[in-house]
Each structure stands twice: as C-alpha cells, then as structure tokens.
Design an enzyme around this catalytic site. Structure first.
Site, PDB file in Angstrom:
ATOM      1  N   SER A 101       0.815  -1.227   0.000  1.00 51.52           N
ATOM      2  CA  SER A 101       0.000   0.000   0.000  1.00 51.52           C
ATOM      3  C   SER A 101       0.849   1.279   0.000  1.00 51.52           C
ATOM      4  O   SER A 101       1.815   1.400   0.754  1.00 51.52           O
ATOM      5  CB  SER A 101      -0.914   0.014   1.229  1.00 51.52           C
ATOM      6  OG  SER A 101      -1.611   1.239   1.262  1.00 51.52           O
ATOM      7  N   LYS A 102       0.443   2.216  -0.838  1.00 46.65           N
ATOM      8  CA  LYS A 102       1.126   3.513  -0.885  1.00 46.65           C
ATOM      9  C   LYS A 102       0.394   4.535  -0.011  1.00 46.65           C
ATOM     10  O   LYS A 102       0.819   5.680   0.091  1.00 46.65           O
ATOM     11  CB  LYS A 102       1.165   4.028  -2.326  1.00 46.65           C
ATOM     12  CG  LYS A 102       2.017   3.176  -3.263  1.00 46.65           C
ATOM     13  CD  LYS A 102       2.224   3.882  -4.592  1.00 46.65           C
ATOM     14  CE  LYS A 102       2.836   3.012  -5.656  1.00 46.65           C
ATOM     15  NZ  LYS A 102       4.055   2.321  -5.264  1.00 46.65           N
ATOM     16  N   LYS A 126     -13.888  -3.931   1.568  1.00 45.06           N
ATOM     17  CA  LYS A 126     -14.773  -2.782   1.342  1.00 45.06           C
ATOM     18  C   LYS A 126     -16.252  -3.099   1.599  1.00 45.06           C
ATOM     19  O   LYS A 126     -17.016  -2.226   1.993  1.00 45.06           O
ATOM     20  CB  LYS A 126     -14.585  -2.241  -0.080  1.00 45.06           C
ATOM     21  CG  LYS A 126     -13.231  -1.555  -0.269  1.00 45.06           C
ATOM     22  CD  LYS A 126     -13.079  -0.953  -1.649  1.00 45.06           C
ATOM     23  CE  LYS A 126     -11.665  -0.417  -1.824  1.00 45.06           C
ATOM     24  NZ  LYS A 126     -11.439   0.181  -3.137  1.00 45.06           N
ATOM     25  N   ASN A 171     -14.702   2.712   1.466  1.00 41.75           N
ATOM     26  CA  ASN A 171     -13.231   2.698   1.503  1.00 41.75           C
ATOM     27  C   ASN A 171     -12.670   3.650   2.554  1.00 41.75           C
ATOM     28  O   ASN A 171     -11.462   3.729   2.721  1.00 41.75           O
ATOM     29  CB  ASN A 171     -12.626   2.999   0.119  1.00 41.75           C
ATOM     30  CG  ASN A 171     -12.687   4.475  -0.226  1.00 41.75           C
ATOM     31  OD1 ASN A 171     -13.482   5.223   0.331  1.00 41.75           O
ATOM     32  ND2 ASN A 171     -11.848   4.906  -1.148  1.00 41.75           N
ATOM     33  N   GLY A 177     -16.095  -3.994 -16.045  1.00 42.31           N
ATOM     34  CA  GLY A 177     -15.966  -4.573 -14.712  1.00 42.31           C
ATOM     35  C   GLY A 177     -17.265  -4.398 -13.946  1.00 42.31           C
ATOM     36  O   GLY A 177     -18.049  -3.475 -14.235  1.00 42.31           O
ATOM     37  N   GLY A 227     -16.253  -4.221  -6.964  1.00 41.12           N
ATOM     38  CA  GLY A 227     -16.364  -3.083  -6.053  1.00 41.12           C
ATOM     39  C   GLY A 227     -15.909  -1.772  -6.675  1.00 41.12           C
ATOM     40  O   GLY A 227     -16.548  -0.736  -6.461  1.00 41.12           O
ATOM     41  N   ALA A 228     -14.827  -1.820  -7.446  1.00 41.82           N
ATOM     42  CA  ALA A 228     -14.298  -0.575  -8.019  1.00 41.82           C
ATOM     43  C   ALA A 228     -15.286   0.021  -9.023  1.00 41.82           C
ATOM     44  O   ALA A 228     -15.512   1.229  -9.049  1.00 41.82           O
ATOM     45  CB  ALA A 228     -12.954  -0.848  -8.685  1.00 41.82           C
ATOM     46  N   ASN A 233     -18.844  -6.613 -18.744  1.00 45.41           N
ATOM     47  CA  ASN A 233     -18.130  -7.435 -17.765  1.00 45.41           C
ATOM     48  C   ASN A 233     -17.978  -8.851 -18.284  1.00 45.41           C
ATOM     49  O   ASN A 233     -18.809  -9.344 -19.045  1.00 45.41           O
ATOM     50  CB  ASN A 233     -18.907  -7.455 -16.438  1.00 45.41           C
ATOM     51  CG  ASN A 233     -18.091  -8.084 -15.327  1.00 45.41           C
ATOM     52  OD1 ASN A 233     -16.930  -7.708 -15.122  1.00 45.41           O
ATOM     53  ND2 ASN A 233     -18.661  -9.044 -14.623  1.00 45.41           N
ATOM     54  N   TYR A 245      -2.230   0.530 -11.385  1.00 42.64           N
ATOM     55  CA  TYR A 245      -1.079   1.429 -11.519  1.00 42.64           C
ATOM     56  C   TYR A 245       0.194   0.645 -11.226  1.00 42.64           C
ATOM     57  O   TYR A 245       0.148  -0.473 -10.736  1.00 42.64           O
ATOM     58  CB  TYR A 245      -1.214   2.642 -10.580  1.00 42.64           C
ATOM     59  CG  TYR A 245      -1.488   2.276  -9.161  1.00 42.64           C
ATOM     60  CD1 TYR A 245      -2.790   2.178  -8.701  1.00 42.64           C
ATOM     61  CD2 TYR A 245      -0.457   1.957  -8.274  1.00 42.64           C
ATOM     62  CE1 TYR A 245      -3.071   1.808  -7.409  1.00 42.64           C
ATOM     63  CE2 TYR A 245      -0.723   1.584  -6.972  1.00 42.64           C
ATOM     64  CZ  TYR A 245      -2.031   1.513  -6.544  1.00 42.64           C
ATOM     65  OH  TYR A 245      -2.299   1.129  -5.261  1.00 42.64           O
TER      66      TYR A 245
END
Ligand code: NDP
Length: 284
Positions: A15-16, A66, A87, A127, A130-131, A150, A218
């Site tokens: 995680s960033k 989430k 989130n 998709g 969740g996102a 999807n 990313y």
C-alpha cells in the site's frame, strides 16, 4: 496529541496510502499518524473495534474488506450507499461514518488532471466489482452517458438493473458475442485483468477520436493500456479516426485523489495532490 489513522487490507504491504497521507499531513501541517495494518481475512470488524478502542479517528479500507466496511458503518454517505462499498471510515463517538471516495477521486483525476470534462461523453465502464460500483454514480452525476461490460455477463446485467433502480438508464455491451461497431470517448478498465496480464475483449474500433483509455491499475503498463496505445497509432494510420491520439491513463492519479477526498472527510482540509503524484511517479 497526534490523531491516529490507518489503512486496513489483506495483503497490505504494497500500500502507498501511508506515504500519501504522511505527505498530505506534512504539506497541510496536520498532526496525524498513519499506518498500514494487515487484518486476518475473518478479522476486519475486530481490527476496527481495536482501533476505535485505541482512539483512532478513522481508517481507509482496501481489498478485500470494502463490503465488510459497508456492513459495519452506522451511517453512510450517499456515494457509499450507491457503491454498496466503503473505503473510508470516520470514527466519532458511537458513530462509524462510511464513505466511498474512489469515484470522486477518479472523476477529479479525469476532469482536473487530464482536463477531460465528462459532461455529454459516452463512457464504457468495464468490470462489475467493487471498483466499478464505486465509480458508476459519480460518472453519471458528472453528466456522462454510461455503458457497462463485464466478463461475467450476468453481473453486468445485475449492475445495470441496480443503476436503473437509482434512476439511471445504462446499456450493457458484450463485444465477444454481439459484434458491431460502437465507439466511446472514455473507456475505463475497472477489472483486475491486468494482474494476470490479460485484458477484456475489445474491438480496435472502440476508441472514438480523441478518446481516453483509463486503467484503474497502476505501477506498470497493463495489456489494456498497451492495446489503447497501439490502437491510437493504428487508427491514426489507417484513417479510421484519431487525429490527436488516444490518451492513456493509469490509476495512480485516482489513488492519490481518492486519498485526498478521505483526508478532507477526516480533517476538513484539502491537500494539493499534484506534488504528491509527482513524488510517487519518481519513487515508483
Ligand atoms: P473485484 O475483485 O471486486 O472485481 C474484479 C472485476 O474484474 C470483476 O468484474 C471481474 O469479472 C473482472 N476480471 C477479473 N479478471 C478478469 C479478466 N482476466 N478479464 C476480464 N475481467 C476480469 O475487484 P475491484 O473491483 O475491487 O478492483 C478492480 C481493480 O481496480 C483492481 O485492479 C484494483 O487494484 C483497482 N482499483 C484501483 C483503485 C485506485 O485508486 N487506482 C481503487 C480501487 C480499485 P467477473 O465478474 O467476470 O469475475
């Protein structure tokens, strides 16, 4: 006294968020601590309870919690309600406020950082996890027309029905089984297909002139991003469409913008995201 925050996930080592929030805190002069916490897969609520007992003020929530966070929130923002996922949690006495900042973060990245206004655009959202749920309503609220696609068609159909109940008409596309040319101004890959070096089945003709291809992942160029880049060149060469190329974006901007929305929800202060994004690109 330093206010404590955390991000909870499993896995979490990558995680960033701690780096991003520490940079936000330094920039805005806010006295906060922020750490990454690994919760056991069946231990999300226990971890949140421990944080509340220890006086933490809130936390971010990432994969796969989430939906658990949505369930334990005692109050929800409109966006969290629409996304059916949370989130960001904010603790205030007995209240656990659940928010979802993913969609607002992505819309800000697209409109502000990429200078790509959404009003009136044809958007294909790929998709139905969740996102995708997190970003659908903010895209519609920004004035775009939304179509869905999807791998598992039934989930796209359920997603369309769900958005229909919120009062939005959306179409479902299935390029594998329903050939036919249809172009979009913005194609968002909200799948985790990049993790396995795959991409959703898309025809080369999907990109409208001057389209933006946006991958939520990313850290590296995904097959979807590579495909978009290649089609940009091909389409310009064979004269089908693009004269000013296809823009390609990864999800780093979304990550930083959703973090800024969470920071604002907790602290009431909006950090400047540009230097944080630049720093992350340097260290990536
Ligand atoms: P979920 O596990 O909830 O959903 C995964 C989705 O990806 C499903 O729709 C699934 O389709 C689809 N999928 C998985 N593999 C493939 C494949 N090989 N080909 C086509 N479709 C596939 O994940 P999330 O929705 O939570 O996250 C999706 C992605 O978005 C992740 O990569 C995540 O890292 C990223 N993300 C980035 C954020 C950022 O800030 N940049 C924020 C949130 C998420 P099916 O229904 O058929 O299984």
């Amino acid at each position: 006294m330093t206010d404590k925050y955390a991000v909870i996930g499993n896995p979490i080592a990558h995680s960033k968020s701690p780096l991003i929030h520490r940079m936000f805190a330094e920039q805005t002069g806010q006295d906060i601590g922020y750490e990454a916490l690994l919760a056991p897969l069946d231990g999300f609520s226990a971890t949140v309870e421990r944080l509340r007992k220890d006086g933490y003020k809130g936390c971010n929530v990432t994969v796969p919690f989430k939906f658990d966070a949505f369930k334990i929130a005692t109050q929800l923002t409109e966006r969290a309600q629409a996304a059916q996922a949370v989130n960001t949690l904010k603790f205030d006495g007995n209240i656990i406020l659940g928010g979802n900042t993913d969609g607002a973060g992505m819309v800000r990245d697209i409109e502000h950082n990429f200078r790509f206004p959404l009003r009136g655009r044809q958007v294909l959202l790929i998709g139905a996890g969740g996102a995708a749920y997190g970003v659908a309503l903010p895209i519609l609220q920004a004035g775009a027309q939304l179509a869905l696609m999807n791998r598992t068609r039934e989930k796209a159909d359920q997603f369309a029905i769900y958005l229909g109940k919120l009062g939005h008409i959306v179409a479902v596309y299935d390029f594998l089984n329903e050939p036919g040319r249809k172009q979009f101004d913005l194609i968002i890959n909200a799948t985790s297909s990049g993790l396995s070096d795959e991409m959703p089945p898309l025809p080369a003709t999907v990109f409208a002139p001057g389209a933006l291809a946006y991958d939520m992942m990313y850290g590296r160029e995904t097959p979807f991003m590579k495909f978009a880049r290649e089609q940009g060149a091909a389409m310009a060469a064979d004269g089908i469409g693009v004269t000013d190329g296809i823009g390609v974006a990864d999800g780093l901007g979304m990550l930083v913008e959703q973090a800024a929305e969470a920071f604002y929800l907790w602290r009431g202060v909006r950090p400047d995201t540009a230097p944080v994004m630049a720093r992350l690109r340097e260290v990536a």
